[in-house]
Design a protein around this motif. Structure first.
Motif, PDB file in Angstrom:
ATOM      1  N   VAL A   5       0.831  -1.211   0.000  1.00 46.87           N
ATOM      2  CA  VAL A   5       0.000   0.000   0.000  1.00 46.87           C
ATOM      3  C   VAL A   5       0.863   1.258   0.000  1.00 46.87           C
ATOM      4  O   VAL A   5       0.497   2.262  -0.600  1.00 46.87           O
ATOM      5  CB  VAL A   5      -1.031   0.021   1.157  1.00 46.87           C
ATOM      6  CG1 VAL A   5      -2.066  -1.064   0.959  1.00 46.87           C
ATOM      7  CG2 VAL A   5      -0.383  -0.060   2.503  1.00 46.87           C
ATOM      8  N   ARG A   6       2.022   1.189   0.640  1.00 51.13           N
ATOM      9  CA  ARG A   6       2.936   2.343   0.606  1.00 51.13           C
ATOM     10  C   ARG A   6       3.455   2.557  -0.811  1.00 51.13           C
ATOM     11  O   ARG A   6       3.510   3.689  -1.283  1.00 51.13           O
ATOM     12  CB  ARG A   6       4.095   2.138   1.571  1.00 51.13           C
ATOM     13  CG  ARG A   6       3.728   2.443   3.006  1.00 51.13           C
ATOM     14  CD  ARG A   6       4.893   2.313   3.936  1.00 51.13           C
ATOM     15  NE  ARG A   6       4.547   2.805   5.261  1.00 51.13           N
ATOM     16  CZ  ARG A   6       5.198   2.462   6.353  1.00 51.13           C
ATOM     17  NH1 ARG A   6       6.230   1.638   6.299  1.00 51.13           N
ATOM     18  NH2 ARG A   6       4.820   2.948   7.523  1.00 51.13           N
ATOM     19  N   LYS A   7       3.828   1.473  -1.478  1.00 50.23           N
ATOM     20  CA  LYS A   7       4.338   1.574  -2.848  1.00 50.23           C
ATOM     21  C   LYS A   7       3.293   2.165  -3.781  1.00 50.23           C
ATOM     22  O   LYS A   7       3.609   2.946  -4.668  1.00 50.23           O
ATOM     23  CB  LYS A   7       4.759   0.181  -3.338  1.00 50.23           C
ATOM     24  CG  LYS A   7       5.327   0.176  -4.738  1.00 50.23           C
ATOM     25  CD  LYS A   7       5.730  -1.222  -5.169  1.00 50.23           C
ATOM     26  CE  LYS A   7       6.194  -1.196  -6.607  1.00 50.23           C
ATOM     27  NZ  LYS A   7       6.464  -2.533  -7.119  1.00 50.23           N
ATOM     28  N   ASN A   8       2.036   1.806  -3.543  1.00 53.04           N
ATOM     29  CA  ASN A   8       0.944   2.299  -4.388  1.00 53.04           C
ATOM     30  C   ASN A   8       0.446   3.681  -3.976  1.00 53.04           C
ATOM     31  O   ASN A   8      -0.428   4.233  -4.646  1.00 53.04           O
ATOM     32  CB  ASN A   8      -0.228   1.312  -4.365  1.00 53.04           C
ATOM     33  CG  ASN A   8       0.109   0.021  -5.062  1.00 53.04           C
ATOM     34  OD1 ASN A   8       0.934  -0.012  -5.969  1.00 53.04           O
ATOM     35  ND2 ASN A   8      -0.516  -1.061  -4.627  1.00 53.04           N
ATOM     36  N   GLY A   9       0.979   4.207  -2.875  1.00 52.00           N
ATOM     37  CA  GLY A   9       0.554   5.525  -2.421  1.00 52.00           C
ATOM     38  C   GLY A   9      -0.846   5.554  -1.834  1.00 52.00           C
ATOM     39  O   GLY A   9      -1.483   6.602  -1.766  1.00 52.00           O
ATOM     40  N   GLY A  13      -5.194   2.809   2.840  1.00 58.61           N
ATOM     41  CA  GLY A  13      -4.750   1.430   3.008  1.00 58.61           C
ATOM     42  C   GLY A  13      -3.577   1.326   3.968  1.00 58.61           C
ATOM     43  O   GLY A  13      -3.496   0.389   4.769  1.00 58.61           O
ATOM     44  N   GLU A  14      -2.687   2.305   3.915  1.00 53.08           N
ATOM     45  CA  GLU A  14      -1.540   2.330   4.827  1.00 53.08           C
ATOM     46  C   GLU A  14      -2.016   2.475   6.272  1.00 53.08           C
ATOM     47  O   GLU A  14      -1.548   1.771   7.166  1.00 53.08           O
ATOM     48  CB  GLU A  14      -0.605   3.480   4.461  1.00 53.08           C
ATOM     49  CG  GLU A  14       0.656   3.525   5.283  1.00 53.08           C
ATOM     50  CD  GLU A  14       1.637   4.589   4.833  1.00 53.08           C
ATOM     51  OE1 GLU A  14       2.639   4.774   5.548  1.00 53.08           O
ATOM     52  OE2 GLU A  14       1.434   5.233   3.785  1.00 53.08           O
ATOM     53  N   VAL A  15      -2.977   3.364   6.488  1.00 52.15           N
ATOM     54  CA  VAL A  15      -3.523   3.548   7.832  1.00 52.15           C
ATOM     55  C   VAL A  15      -4.180   2.256   8.314  1.00 52.15           C
ATOM     56  O   VAL A  15      -3.996   1.842   9.461  1.00 52.15           O
ATOM     57  CB  VAL A  15      -4.515   4.730   7.876  1.00 52.15           C
ATOM     58  CG1 VAL A  15      -5.305   4.737   9.165  1.00 52.15           C
ATOM     59  CG2 VAL A  15      -3.780   6.050   7.693  1.00 52.15           C
ATOM     60  N   SER A  16      -4.945   1.607   7.452  1.00 55.13           N
ATOM     61  CA  SER A  16      -5.600   0.350   7.830  1.00 55.13           C
ATOM     62  C   SER A  16      -4.577  -0.718   8.188  1.00 55.13           C
ATOM     63  O   SER A  16      -4.753  -1.449   9.173  1.00 55.13           O
ATOM     64  CB  SER A  16      -6.495  -0.148   6.699  1.00 55.13           C
ATOM     65  OG  SER A  16      -7.594   0.708   6.536  1.00 55.13           O
ATOM     66  N   ARG A  39       1.212   5.253  16.287  1.00 51.79           N
ATOM     67  CA  ARG A  39       1.855   6.568  16.285  1.00 51.79           C
ATOM     68  C   ARG A  39       2.222   6.980  14.863  1.00 51.79           C
ATOM     69  O   ARG A  39       2.045   8.129  14.464  1.00 51.79           O
ATOM     70  CB  ARG A  39       3.093   6.561  17.183  1.00 51.79           C
ATOM     71  CG  ARG A  39       3.747   7.941  17.341  1.00 51.79           C
ATOM     72  CD  ARG A  39       5.078   7.854  18.054  1.00 51.79           C
ATOM     73  NE  ARG A  39       6.047   7.024  17.338  1.00 51.79           N
ATOM     74  CZ  ARG A  39       6.675   7.382  16.224  1.00 51.79           C
ATOM     75  NH1 ARG A  39       6.446   8.555  15.674  1.00 51.79           N
ATOM     76  NH2 ARG A  39       7.550   6.577  15.660  1.00 51.79           N
ATOM     77  N   VAL A  40       2.687   6.047  14.069  1.00 48.52           N
ATOM     78  CA  VAL A  40       3.046   6.323  12.679  1.00 48.52           C
ATOM     79  C   VAL A  40       1.800   6.663  11.858  1.00 48.52           C
ATOM     80  O   VAL A  40       1.841   7.529  10.980  1.00 48.52           O
ATOM     81  CB  VAL A  40       3.816   5.121  12.073  1.00 48.52           C
ATOM     82  CG1 VAL A  40       3.997   5.278  10.577  1.00 48.52           C
ATOM     83  CG2 VAL A  40       5.169   4.955  12.759  1.00 48.52           C
ATOM     84  N   GLY A  41       0.701   6.014  12.140  1.00 50.34           N
ATOM     85  CA  GLY A  41      -0.527   6.241  11.382  1.00 50.34           C
ATOM     86  C   GLY A  41      -1.263   7.523  11.731  1.00 50.34           C
ATOM     87  O   GLY A  41      -1.999   8.068  10.901  1.00 50.34           O
ATOM     88  N   LEU A  42      -1.042   8.036  12.926  1.00 50.34           N
ATOM     89  CA  LEU A  42      -1.791   9.200  13.390  1.00 50.34           C
ATOM     90  C   LEU A  42      -1.653  10.424  12.480  1.00 50.34           C
ATOM     91  O   LEU A  42      -2.668  11.009  12.087  1.00 50.34           O
ATOM     92  CB  LEU A  42      -1.399   9.538  14.833  1.00 50.34           C
ATOM     93  CG  LEU A  42      -2.256  10.565  15.544  1.00 50.34           C
ATOM     94  CD1 LEU A  42      -3.700  10.119  15.639  1.00 50.34           C
ATOM     95  CD2 LEU A  42      -1.690  10.812  16.938  1.00 50.34           C
ATOM     96  N   PRO A  43      -0.448  10.831  12.081  1.00 51.95           N
ATOM     97  CA  PRO A  43      -0.360  11.993  11.195  1.00 51.95           C
ATOM     98  C   PRO A  43      -0.963  11.750   9.811  1.00 51.95           C
ATOM     99  O   PRO A  43      -1.425  12.693   9.162  1.00 51.95           O
ATOM    100  CB  PRO A  43       1.136  12.291  11.104  1.00 51.95           C
ATOM    101  CG  PRO A  43       1.843  11.148  11.705  1.00 51.95           C
ATOM    102  CD  PRO A  43       0.863  10.371  12.511  1.00 51.95           C
ATOM    103  N   LEU A  44      -0.991  10.506   9.377  1.00 48.53           N
ATOM    104  CA  LEU A  44      -1.633  10.197   8.098  1.00 48.53           C
ATOM    105  C   LEU A  44      -3.129  10.467   8.176  1.00 48.53           C
ATOM    106  O   LEU A  44      -3.723  11.019   7.238  1.00 48.53           O
ATOM    107  CB  LEU A  44      -1.385   8.734   7.704  1.00 48.53           C
ATOM    108  CG  LEU A  44       0.065   8.325   7.468  1.00 48.53           C
ATOM    109  CD1 LEU A  44       0.155   6.823   7.227  1.00 48.53           C
ATOM    110  CD2 LEU A  44       0.665   9.091   6.323  1.00 48.53           C
ATOM    111  N   LEU A  45      -3.731  10.090   9.292  1.00 49.51           N
ATOM    112  CA  LEU A  45      -5.160  10.348   9.481  1.00 49.51           C
ATOM    113  C   LEU A  45      -5.447  11.841   9.518  1.00 49.51           C
ATOM    114  O   LEU A  45      -6.427  12.304   8.949  1.00 49.51           O
ATOM    115  CB  LEU A  45      -5.650   9.696  10.774  1.00 49.51           C
ATOM    116  CG  LEU A  45      -5.771   8.185  10.729  1.00 49.51           C
ATOM    117  CD1 LEU A  45      -5.981   7.632  12.123  1.00 49.51           C
ATOM    118  CD2 LEU A  45      -6.889   7.767   9.801  1.00 49.51           C
TER     119      LEU A  45
END
Length: 109
Positions: A5-9, A13-16, A39-45
């Motif tokens: 999901v990271r590769k696909n941007g 999906g990355e957050v999930s 913690r890594v997902g929080l700023p993405l949200l």
């Protein structure tokens, strides 16, 4: 799944994937690692504008911090979750955050 999901941007999906990894790590007794995934997902949200899920991440992170004996961090995260949930009208999350905040010694629910 996370590398794909990271590769696909795919930010959602990355957050999930991060959420799933965080919960799974806690389930197997690796709460600190689970906390880090969240913690890594929080700023993405935040960037996605997904405020409800952001409040859920803050709530879960607060619960994990409490499990890890990090009371000041737990109280801060739970307070943030409660405030955000209130602002968006997510009473279910607000009530859970308030209950966990009370258990953490962070004041009244």
């Amino acid at each position: 799944a996370l590398p794909i999901v990271r590769k696909n941007g795919d930010r959602r999906g990355e957050v999930s994937a991060l959420q799933g990894l965080g919960v799974a790590m806690d389930d197997v007794g690796c709460t600190a690692e689970g906390f880090e995934y969240l913690r890594v997902g929080l700023p993405l949200l935040n960037a996605l504008g997904d405020r409800r899920r952001e409040a859920l991440f803050l709530l879960t992170m607060g619960m994990y911090a409490r499990k890890l004996g990090r009371q000041p961090a737990a109280q801060d995260l739970l307070s943030q979750a409660k405030t955000l949930a209130h602002a968006i009208g997510a009473t279910d999350i607000e009530e859970l955050a308030a209950a966990h905040l009370k258990r953490s010694g962070g004041g009244e629910a």
